[in-house]
Scaffold this active site. Structure first.
Site, PDB file in Angstrom:
ATOM      1  N   CYS A 114     -15.454   2.273 -17.957  1.00  0.00           N
ATOM      2  CA  CYS A 114     -14.430   2.592 -16.953  1.00  0.00           C
ATOM      3  C   CYS A 114     -14.185   1.379 -16.077  1.00  0.00           C
ATOM      4  CB  CYS A 114     -14.911   3.764 -16.111  1.00  0.00           C
ATOM      5  SG  CYS A 114     -13.924   4.070 -14.636  1.00  0.00           S
ATOM      6  N   TYR A 355       4.567  -2.729   8.700  1.00  0.00           N
ATOM      7  CA  TYR A 355       3.975  -2.132   7.492  1.00  0.00           C
ATOM      8  C   TYR A 355       3.160  -0.894   7.902  1.00  0.00           C
ATOM      9  CZ  TYR A 355       4.729  -7.009   5.950  1.00  0.00           C
ATOM     10  OH  TYR A 355       5.236  -8.256   5.693  1.00  0.00           O
ATOM     11  N   CYS A 451      -5.890  -6.287   3.115  1.00  0.00           N
ATOM     12  CA  CYS A 451      -6.716  -5.833   1.994  1.00  0.00           C
ATOM     13  C   CYS A 451      -6.912  -6.964   0.988  1.00  0.00           C
ATOM     14  CB  CYS A 451      -6.082  -4.612   1.328  1.00  0.00           C
ATOM     15  SG  CYS A 451      -4.421  -4.921   0.732  1.00  0.00           S
TER      16      CYS A 451
HETATM   17  N1  SAH Z   1      -0.740   0.776   8.079  1.00  0.00           N
HETATM   18  C1  SAH Z   1      -0.641   1.849   7.116  1.00  0.00           C
HETATM   19  C2  SAH Z   1      -0.111   1.425   5.753  1.00  0.00           C
HETATM   20  C3  SAH Z   1      -0.652   0.154   5.175  1.00  0.00           C
HETATM   21  S1  SAH Z   1      -0.279  -0.112   3.451  1.00  0.00           S
HETATM   22  C4  SAH Z   1      -1.964   2.576   6.977  1.00  0.00           C
HETATM   23  O1  SAH Z   1      -3.004   2.077   7.368  1.00  0.00           O
HETATM   24  O2  SAH Z   1      -1.974   3.705   6.466  1.00  0.00           O
HETATM   25  C5  SAH Z   1       1.077  -1.196   3.508  1.00  0.00           C
HETATM   26  C6  SAH Z   1       2.404  -0.500   3.714  1.00  0.00           C
HETATM   27  O3  SAH Z   1       3.420  -1.503   3.720  1.00  0.00           O
HETATM   28  C7  SAH Z   1       2.789   0.496   2.641  1.00  0.00           C
HETATM   29  O4  SAH Z   1       3.053   1.731   3.242  1.00  0.00           O
HETATM   30  C8  SAH Z   1       4.054  -0.114   2.011  1.00  0.00           C
HETATM   31  O5  SAH Z   1       4.984   0.857   1.614  1.00  0.00           O
HETATM   32  C9  SAH Z   1       4.591  -0.962   3.139  1.00  0.00           C
HETATM   33  N2  SAH Z   1       5.461  -2.106   2.784  1.00  0.00           N
HETATM   34  C10 SAH Z   1       5.392  -2.893   1.682  1.00  0.00           C
HETATM   35  N3  SAH Z   1       6.289  -3.889   1.756  1.00  0.00           N
HETATM   36  C11 SAH Z   1       6.961  -3.738   2.928  1.00  0.00           C
HETATM   37  C12 SAH Z   1       8.004  -4.459   3.578  1.00  0.00           C
HETATM   38  N4  SAH Z   1       8.557  -5.540   3.025  1.00  0.00           N
HETATM   39  N5  SAH Z   1       8.427  -4.032   4.778  1.00  0.00           N
HETATM   40  C13 SAH Z   1       7.871  -2.936   5.362  1.00  0.00           C
HETATM   41  N6  SAH Z   1       6.878  -2.212   4.785  1.00  0.00           N
HETATM   42  C14 SAH Z   1       6.434  -2.600   3.590  1.00  0.00           C
END
Ligand code: SAH
Length: 495
Positions: A114, A355, A451
């Site tokens: 896996c 984001y 991340c």
């Molecule tokens: N802060 C949140 C989500 C983090 S994940 C938490 O902790 O739950 C990153 C996020 O960025 C995702 O929801 C994704 O959809 C968004 N994302 C990706 N590219 C983006 C962009 N160009 N502009 C705005 N959001 C974006």
């Protein structure tokens, strides 16, 4: 002593424990290359000096780098070369000559085949030390930052925040469905093939998810629901995606299907309701594409709610089938609390959360700020974010759908002046336009949740060159036994 079998676990995109498939990653098809001291098929003795972010041992042989699956730093191995390129190659461990004191027997029975985990064979405290070191190496090599040591100044990189019980943490499972010997099965993709292997137990999954998946598979078998065939593109059930909200016990089932009609739909839903305790939402997502992407565009409720509710540190969150929501609830609280701590809010500040997903960090921040602006690209996530603000009675937040790199400059033109900006981008890091907008907006503090340590390091360098200083970085282990590491970093403006 022999190494693991070669149906090894690397080379597969892991997606934080989601059992996804990817191509094997040999560096070249040539069996010999001028200047490279090994040929394909040769067995060499190699000392392992490091570990890649995918958990492969980094071996050296006559100055040449070989990535050796399953081998750990400090080990001496015999390895057979399987592919070579100009600057590095890959080899399969055939004999472990000297074992690391940090080597452990992986408790999981399917660990070898896996791709979900990469580090079960490494002691947990050594995993945490390694994750910190990975962050330090990236900051130094890519970010050209000085990291504070015992008697030197620089960015403070804290020890990785680990879990006391690093198993059974995932609140979401995404299980591919297939056929074996005429029977519907579900589990994970076997390394290097399109074959799905039946799986009933995954030690990083919450037991409730295992129980839900088992019940759904049984129900589908009883009703003769066809499994999707990835070669012919025929058959109905592609994936079973399940979530468990730990704080409320609510469960969600999403059936991803290759087409809209589900035969025996009502019986199927009835069986799921009967056999899955706590289920409040049964949804269908239609995906007729032939790509490995899990979800299609259309989602509908077959029974119950369109969301499940979870709670983090007293804030309630509605989560819909496709919204991003952190998968490790115990560590999520610690990560978000660190972001709030670094933001150092007094109640007067204006904050931007770029984001923002379903508004999770935004709502955490809103309790301590004057006003919070969140931006996110997925419309459903912003719907969730707005709903989440309402159900928690939080009024000092505003959410926008769109590209962060487009919306932030708009906010700048509208005269919004943030004291703090929080960013939590996907693996590729922040967009260049977003970085330059941040530098023009000149917040006192920037909190960067990441991340991916390599894009974090790249972006920290840009922010440093633009007048900010990286004060500290806190690695948090959101995904024990995998190669992933999350970081929360604090930057302050230089003046
Ligand atoms: N802060 C949140 C989500 C983090 S994940 C938490 O902790 O739950 C990153 C996020 O960025 C995702 O929801 C994704 O959809 C968004 N994302 C990706 N590219 C983006 C962009 N160009 N502009 C705005 N959001 C974006």
């Amino acid at each position: 002593m022999s190494g693991r079998n070669d149906k090894g676990r690397r080379g597969r995109e892991q997606g934080n424990g989601q059992h996804k498939r990817s191509r094997s990653s040999s560096s070249s098809f040539a069996s010999s290359i001028a200047g490279v001291p090994v040929v394909v098929g040769q067995t060499v003795q190699s000392t392992i000096v490091g570990l890649t972010h995918e958990g492969e041992g980094v071996g050296r042989f006559e100055g040449y780098t070989l990535f050796v699956r399953d081998a750990l730093p400090g080990e001496l191995v015999h390895a057979e070369v399987i592919s070579i390129g100009k600057s590095f190659g890959r080899a399969r461990m055939t004999e472990l000559l000297e074992s690391s004191p940090d080597r452990r027997e992986a408790p999981c029975e399917i660990y070898d085949s896996c791709g979900g985990c990469q580090l079960q064979h490494l002691d947990y405290s050594a995993q945490l030390r390694w994750k910190r070191q990975l962050v330090v190496d990236n900051l130094v090599r890519i970010g050209k930052l000085q990291v504070a040591g015992e008697d030197s100044q620089g960015v403070v990189v804290h020890p990785t925040m680990g879990m006391s019980e690093p198993w059974r943490y995932r609140n979401k499972a995404q299980v591919p469905i297939g056929v074996a010997a005429g029977q519907l099965i579900g589990g994970f993709y076997e390394h290097g093939s399109n074959d799905i292997v039946e799986m009933d137990a995954c030690l990083i999954q919450q037991e409730q998810n295992e129980e839900t998946v088992r019940a759904v598979k049984e129900a589908a078998r009883m009703l003769d629901i066809g499994a999707y065939n990835r070669v012919t593109g025929r058959g109905l059930l592609r994936h079973v995606v399940v979530r468990h909200a730990q704080s409320t016990g609510q469960r969600m089932v999403v059936l991803v299907t290759n087409g809209r009609d589900i035969p025996h739909r009502l019986e199927l839903v009835a069986l799921i309701r009967e056999r899955v305790p706590g289920v409040v939402s049964v949804c269908q997502n239609v995906n007729t594409l032939t790509t490995p992407v899990v979800f299609g565009e259309e989602t509908r409720v077959l029974w119950g709610e369109d969301v499940i509710y979870d709670e983090i540190d007293g804030i309630q969150f509605a989560i819909s089938p496709r919204s991003f929501f952190q998968v490790n609830p115990e560590q999520t609280v610690r990560l978000y609390s660190k972001a709030v701590e670094y933001a150092a809010l007094t109640g007067k500040e204006t904050v931007i959360d770029a984001y923002c997903g379903a508004g999770t960090i935004s709502l955490f921040l809103a309790r301590h700020a004057d006003r919070v602006y969140g931006v996110e690209i997925i419309p459903e996530a912003i719907e969730d974010a707005r709903r989440n603000a309402v159900i928690n009675g939080i009024k000092n937040v505003e959410f926008a759908v769109g590209d962060a790199e487009v919306v932030m400059p708009r906010w700048q033109r509208e005269g919004i002046q943030p004291d703090v900006i929080v960013v939590d981008p996907p693996r590729k890091g922040c967009d260049g336009v977003l970085i330059s907008t941040m530098l023009e907006l000149r917040p006192q503090r920037i909190v960067y949740v990441s991340c991916n340590p390599s894009t974090l390091a790249r972006d920290l360098r840009l922010l440093e060159d633009g007048g900010y200083r990286t004060v500290e970085v806190q690695p948090v282990d959101m995904f024990p036994h995998t190669g992933h590491v999350e970081c929360c970093s604090l930057l302050v403006r230089n003046d």
